[in-house]
Motif scaffolding. Structure first.
Motif: not given
Length: 276
Positions: A82-109
């Motif tokens: 977690m960097y501030g309020s934003q999650p990041f994931v790191f692979s062996r090659m790069a970094a990615y941001t992750v977002y969650a959808n927790l509203t409405g009928s849809l959910s997931g990352l």
């Protein structure tokens, strides 16, 4: 009135093996957060490119739709922060941001690539603090804030490229579990096993941007900063956890060399005679 019984409440995590069979309660190698009340995790051996999320405020419930394939399996996600309020994931090659959808009928990352195009050399070679994300790649130590990465260990370049310099053997990247990185006060502590089998610690002064070597009488094999800001070291052969506080080394005397200051009058090579 009876409430709704939730059925999609798996222990971390439900996954699928190579034969297509469901595997329940598969442990993840790294869990981090919280993010909107969720925990996030990576390190599923069956789906190494996936990130998983728990239900908000329910850390032991990980639904099957709260997942996202971030990268190909060959790239492998190793850890996240977690960097501030934003999650990041790191692979062996790069970094990615992750977002969650927790509203409405849809959910997931969901995830998006960042401008950081270097990845981790080992799962624990990642730290957050002092206003940045710090990580060890196979060619340098880097800092990023989610954008392009900046190398900070050019002074250690030979150690990353198989060269012995000033008596220090190069880093052995085959011992990934010993690659450690922590932020302690205003310093970045980098631990690794060298090609001769010794455990080494290099310390980066964040303010002055200088590296120095740090040595202990009882070599550690792990570095960790706890929630109280204390630096803990796991003894490599002793099986003891030590707390670092500068004035003791488990009963071993700490050698010190003190010299008076010197002034070269701006001419370090010349001989200067002072008089009155």
């Amino acid at each position: 009135n009876a409430g709704t019984v939730e059925l999609d409440h798996y222990q971390p995590v439900a996954t699928i093996d190579d034969a297509g069979a469901t595997v329940l309660a598969q442990p993840l190698a790294a869990i981090f957060g919280p993010y909107n009340g969720q925990l996030l995790g990576v390190g599923d051996p069956y789906r190494p490119g996936f990130v998983y999320g728990s239900l908000p405020n329910q850390p032991d419930h990980w639904p099957q739709d709260m997942i996202c394939e971030v990268c190909p399996p060959s790239e492998e996600l190793l850890n996240g922060v977690m960097y501030g309020s934003q999650p990041f994931v790191f692979s062996r090659m790069a970094a990615y941001t992750v977002y969650a959808n927790l509203t409405g009928s849809l959910s997931g990352l969901t995830s998006t690539p960042t401008a950081c195009k270097h990845g981790l050399a080992g799962r624990w070679a990642l730290a957050v603090g002092a206003g940045a994300i710090w990580f060890v790649a196979t060619d340098n130590v880097y800092r990023t804030s989610g954008g392009p990465e900046e190398p900070i260990a050019d002074d250690l370049w030979p150690l990353f490229h198989g060269q012995t310099v000033n008596g220090y053997a190069p880093i052995n990247f085959d011992v990934e579990s010993s690659l450690r990185l922590v932020v302690y006060d205003d310093e970045l502590w980098f631990g690794y096993v060298d090609t001769l089998g010794g455990y080494q610690i290099m310390v980066y002064a964040i303010l002055s941007k200088q590296w120095r070597h740090y040595q202990f009488a009882n070599p550690p094999d792990a570095l960790y900063v706890n929630t109280e800001g204390q630096l803990l070291l796991g003894g490599r052969s002793s099986g003891v956890v030590y707390r670092h506080f500068f004035t003791a080394d488990m009963g071993t005397a700490i050698p010190v060399t003190v010299r008076t200051g010197a002034w070269d009058a701006g001419n370090p090579r010349g001989e200067t005679l002072y008089g009155d």
